[in-house]
Design an enzyme around this catalytic site. Structure first.
Site, PDB file in Angstrom:
ATOM      1  N   LYS A   1      36.805   2.502  -3.303  1.00  0.00           N
ATOM      2  CA  LYS A   1      37.240   3.549  -4.239  1.00  0.00           C
ATOM      3  C   LYS A   1      36.409   3.521  -5.509  1.00  0.00           C
ATOM      4  O   LYS A   1      35.992   2.462  -5.965  1.00  0.00           O
ATOM      5  CB  LYS A   1      38.718   3.281  -4.575  1.00  0.00           C
ATOM      6  CG  LYS A   1      39.415   4.383  -5.305  1.00  0.00           C
ATOM      7  CD  LYS A   1      40.133   5.329  -4.380  1.00  0.00           C
ATOM      8  CE  LYS A   1      40.612   6.577  -5.091  1.00  0.00           C
ATOM      9  NZ  LYS A   1      39.519   7.472  -5.524  1.00  0.00           N
TER      10      LYS A   1
ATOM     11  N   LYS B   1      31.135   3.278  -6.284  1.00  0.00           N
ATOM     12  CA  LYS B   1      30.870   4.251  -7.351  1.00  0.00           C
ATOM     13  C   LYS B   1      29.732   5.143  -6.928  1.00  0.00           C
ATOM     14  O   LYS B   1      28.867   4.715  -6.163  1.00  0.00           O
ATOM     15  CB  LYS B   1      30.477   3.519  -8.644  1.00  0.00           C
ATOM     16  CG  LYS B   1      30.648   4.343  -9.893  1.00  0.00           C
ATOM     17  CD  LYS B   1      32.075   4.309 -10.350  1.00  0.00           C
ATOM     18  CE  LYS B   1      32.288   5.066 -11.633  1.00  0.00           C
ATOM     19  NZ  LYS B   1      33.552   4.656 -12.258  1.00  0.00           N
TER      20      LYS B   1
ATOM     21  N   LYS C   1      38.693  -4.034 -11.009  1.00  0.00           N
ATOM     22  CA  LYS C   1      39.767  -3.176 -11.528  1.00  0.00           C
ATOM     23  C   LYS C   1      40.864  -2.985 -10.466  1.00  0.00           C
ATOM     24  O   LYS C   1      42.046  -3.162 -10.741  1.00  0.00           O
ATOM     25  CB  LYS C   1      39.126  -1.820 -11.869  1.00  0.00           C
ATOM     26  CG  LYS C   1      39.903  -0.946 -12.785  1.00  0.00           C
ATOM     27  CD  LYS C   1      39.211   0.420 -12.936  1.00  0.00           C
ATOM     28  CE  LYS C   1      37.850   0.329 -13.612  1.00  0.00           C
ATOM     29  NZ  LYS C   1      37.317   1.691 -13.938  1.00  0.00           N
TER      30      LYS C   1
ATOM     31  N   SER D   1      45.144   7.584  -8.812  1.00  0.00           N
ATOM     32  CA  SER D   1      44.390   7.991  -7.616  1.00  0.00           C
ATOM     33  C   SER D   1      45.017   7.367  -6.371  1.00  0.00           C
ATOM     34  O   SER D   1      45.092   8.006  -5.316  1.00  0.00           O
ATOM     35  CB  SER D   1      42.945   7.501  -7.701  1.00  0.00           C
ATOM     36  OG  SER D   1      42.158   8.396  -8.433  1.00  0.00           O
TER      37      SER D   1
HETATM   38  N1  GLU Z   1      36.268   7.015 -12.332  1.00  0.00           N
HETATM   39  C1  GLU Z   1      37.491   6.365 -12.611  1.00  0.00           C
HETATM   40  C2  GLU Z   1      37.257   4.900 -12.940  1.00  0.00           C
HETATM   41  O1  GLU Z   1      36.198   4.518 -13.386  1.00  0.00           O
HETATM   42  C3  GLU Z   1      38.531   6.594 -11.527  1.00  0.00           C
HETATM   43  C4  GLU Z   1      38.200   6.033 -10.195  1.00  0.00           C
HETATM   44  C5  GLU Z   1      39.186   6.441  -9.102  1.00  0.00           C
HETATM   45  O2  GLU Z   1      40.194   7.026  -9.394  1.00  0.00           O
HETATM   46  O3  GLU Z   1      38.881   6.140  -7.944  1.00  0.00           O
HETATM   47  O4  GLU Z   1      38.121   4.087 -12.840  1.00  0.00           O
END
Ligand code: GLU
Length: 474
Positions: A69, A105, A93, A362
Site C-alpha cells: 500500500k 509508493k 507506517k 484507506s
Molecule cells: N499517500 C498517503 C501516505 O503517504 C496515503 C497512502 C495510502 O492511503 O495508501 O501515507
C-alpha cells in the site's frame, strides 16, 4: 562540515539507529531495510500535437503482507530514490498502525499544473494502464492512494481504467483507495490525514509526562501553532485544531511566502484566498512575510510541517524555536536535523505515526470495497430502536414514580442517533491513533536507550515486520 544525507539515506539512518537497539537475526535487518523492487516506466502520450514522454515509478519496499500500500505522487521532485524512501516509510507506517499491508509508493515526474484536466486524465490513465498490466495496481497485490499532486479525481480515473481492463473482477473497486464516494470511496478519507494529525496531538496532550518533555502543559487550547503547507493535510490539520480545539494558527507558510497573525488566522478564509489567488500574499487576515523559510524559525508551541521532505535540515535546525514538531508530511526533518533538534530538547512526533491517518482510513475503504457494503448499513437503525426502547422505559418509570424528571431533547437526539459511516470512520481512526501512540510511548518511557518517539516508533514497527518475516520462515 557535516554533509546532509539524502531523503533516502535519512530514512536508512533512522532505521539503523533503531535496529542497533534490537536483536535481529543476521541478514534479517538487511532484508527489512532494502527496497524489494522498483519498476520504472517511460511512456508517451500524444498531447498538443506531439508525443510527450513521461517517467513514472512504482516501488515495493516490503511484501511481508499483501497487498502492498502507498500513494502515487505527481510532482517534479519525483525520482527513484524519493519513491523508494517513501515506500520504506509506508512499510513502517502500516506496521505501526496495524494496517495489514506491505509498503509501496508510486510517482510520476510531472508538474500537474502545466496540464489541463483532459490532458491529466489521458496521462493518468496511460500511467495506470502500465501499472495495471503488471499487477502493480491490483486489489489483492498493490493498492495505491492519493499523495502530493493527486486526489479523488485521479483515483476515479485509475479505478475506471482498472475496471476497463478487468471487466469480471468483482473486487475492482478495491484496486485503489481515496476514491470519490460515487466511485466506491468512504466518508472521511479526504480529511483523514489531517484528522489523524489532530488525534495524534490530542493523544500526546493526554500525557503530562510527555508534554513536560516538550515544556508544554494543558490542552491544545490557545497553543501557538505554525503550519507549513496548506495542502490537503495541512489545511485539515490546521482547520480542526483551530476550529475544534481552540489552537491559534499564528502563521501559515506557503510557496509564495508566509502569513502571520499572533491572534490566530482564519484557516477557512485563508484557504479560499489561496484557491482564488494561488498564494498567501494580500490575505487580509494577517501580515505577509515574503521570506517564508524564516517563519519556520518563529517562536511557537507546535510546528506542523505538512508539505515537502527535508524542509528542516542542517541549515535551519538550530534556529527552530518550536517545542513540539509534528511531522504531517513524510520526511520533513533530515536525519542530521533530527539529532540537532533532539539535542535542543525539541520533541518530535514522527511522520510514520503522525501522518498515518491517511492509510488507516484507506484500510477502512479497502475493507468496505471488499465487503461491498457501507459501514453502519446493517446496524444503524437497530441501534436507534434499542436506544428508543430504553428512553421509553425511562419515561414510563419516571411517570410511575413520585419524582418527576425529564431527559433533555438535546440528550435524546444525541443518544438516539445511530452512528453513520463518517462517525464510524472517525471512531476507528481515533482508536488507531491512540493505540499506536501508546505502543510508541511505552517503548519511549520504558527504555533508557530510546531517546525519542521516532526511535520508539521504528522499534515497534520493525519488530512487527520482523515477526511477520519470521513466521514465514525467514
Ligand atoms: N499517500 C498517503 C501516505 O503517504 C496515503 C497512502 C495510502 O492511503 O495508501 O501515507
Amino acid at each position: 562540515m557535516t554533509t546532509e544525507p539524502s531523503f533516502r539515506e535519512s530514512v536508512d539512518i533512522m532505521f539503523n539507529q533503531a535496529v542497533k537497539l534490537m536483536d535481529l537475526s543476521p541478514g534479517l535487518e538487511e532484508k527489512i531495510r532494502v527496497c524489494n523492487s522498483t519498476y520504472t516506466v517511460r511512456f508517451g502520450v500524444r498531447l498538443r500535437g506531439k508525443i510527450h514522454t513521461f517517467t513514472g515509478y512504482r516501488s515495493v519496499h516490503s511484501e511481508q503482507m499483501e497487498p502492498v500500500k502507498g500513494g502515487i505522487r505527481f510532482s517534479m521532485g519525483v525520482e527513484q530514490d524519493e519513491v523508494e524512501a517513501l515506500a520504506a516509510l509506508m512499510t513502517y507506517k502500516c506496521a505501526l498502525v496495524q494496517a495489514p499491508f506491505g509498503g509501496s509508493k508510486g510517482g510520476l515526474h510531472i508538474d500537474p499544473r502545466e496540464w489541463d484536466a483532459h490532458e491529466m486524465e489521458m496521462i493518468t490513465r496511460r500511467f495506470a494502464y502500465e501499472l495495471i498490466k503488471r499487477d502493480l495496481i491490483n486489489p489483492s497485490q498493490n493498492v495505491p492512494a492519493p499523495d502530493m499532486g493527486t486526489g479523488e479525481r485521479e483515483m476515479a480515473w485509475i479505478v475506471d481504467q482498472y475496471r476497463r481492463m478487468n471487466t469480471t473482477d468483482i473486487n475492482a473497486a478495491a484496486c485503489v483507495t481515496g476514491k470519490p464516494i460515487n466511485a466506491g470511496g468512504i466518508q472521511g478519507r479526504v480529511e483523514a490525514t489531517g484528522r489523524g494529525v489532530q488525534y495524534a496531538l490530542k493523544e500526546f496532550c493526554r500525557y503530562d509526562e510527555d508534554k513536560a518533555k516538550a515544556g508544554l502543559t494543558g490542552t491544545l487550547k490557545k497553543k501557538q501553532v505554525i503550519v507549513q503547507g496548506l495542502g490537503n493535510v495541512g489545511y485539515h490539520a490546521a482547520k480542526f485544531v483551530s476550529e475544534e480545539d481552540g489552537a491559534n494558527i499564528v502563521a501559515v507558510i506557503e510557496r509564495d511566502g508566509a502569513v502571520v497573525n499572533p491572534d490566530g488566522l482564519n484557516i477557512e478564509l485563508l484557504k479560499e484566498h489561496i484557491i482564488m489567488t494561488g498564494g498567501v500574499k494580500d490575505f487580509m487576515g494577517g501580515e505577509y512575510v515574503e521570506d517564508g523559510a524564516s517563519v519556520l524559525e518563529m517562536d511557537c508551541d507546535i510546528l506542523i510541517p505538512a508539505a515537502l521532505e527535508g524542509v528542516i535540515n542542517l541549515t535551519n535546525a538550530d534556529r527552530i524555536k518550536a517545542n513540539l514538531i509534528i511531522e504531517a508530511a513524510n520526511g520533513p526533518i533530515t536525519a542530521g536535523a533530527d539529532q540537532v533538534l533532539l539535542k535542543n530538547g525539541v520533541v518530535i512526533i514522527p511522520d510514520l505515526y503522525a501522518n498515518a491517518g491517511g492509510v488507516t482510513v484507506s484500510y477502512f475503504e479497502w475493507v468496505k470495497n471488499l465487503s461491498h457494503i457501507r459501514f453502519g448499513r446493517m446496524q444503524r437503525r437497530q441501534e436507534e430502536s434499542r436506544h428508543q426502547l430504553l428512553l421509553d422505559e425511562l419515561q414510563r418509570l419516571s411517570e410511575d414514580s413520585s419524582i418527576k424528571w425529564q431527559l433533555s431533547d438535546k440528550f435524546k437526539e444525541k443518544y438516539l442517533r445511530g452512528a453513520d459511516e463518517l462517525e464510524l470512520v472517525r471512531s476507528g481512526l481515533d482508536d488507531t491513533m491512540r493505540d499506536a501512540y501508546q505502543s510508541m510511548r511505552k517503548v519511549w518511557h520504558s527504555r533508557d536507550d530510546v531517546p525519542d518517539l521516532r526511535t520508539a516508533a521504528f522499534l515497534v514497527s520493525i519488530e512487527r515486520v520482523a515477526a511477520s518475516y519470521r513466521s514465514k520462515g525467514l
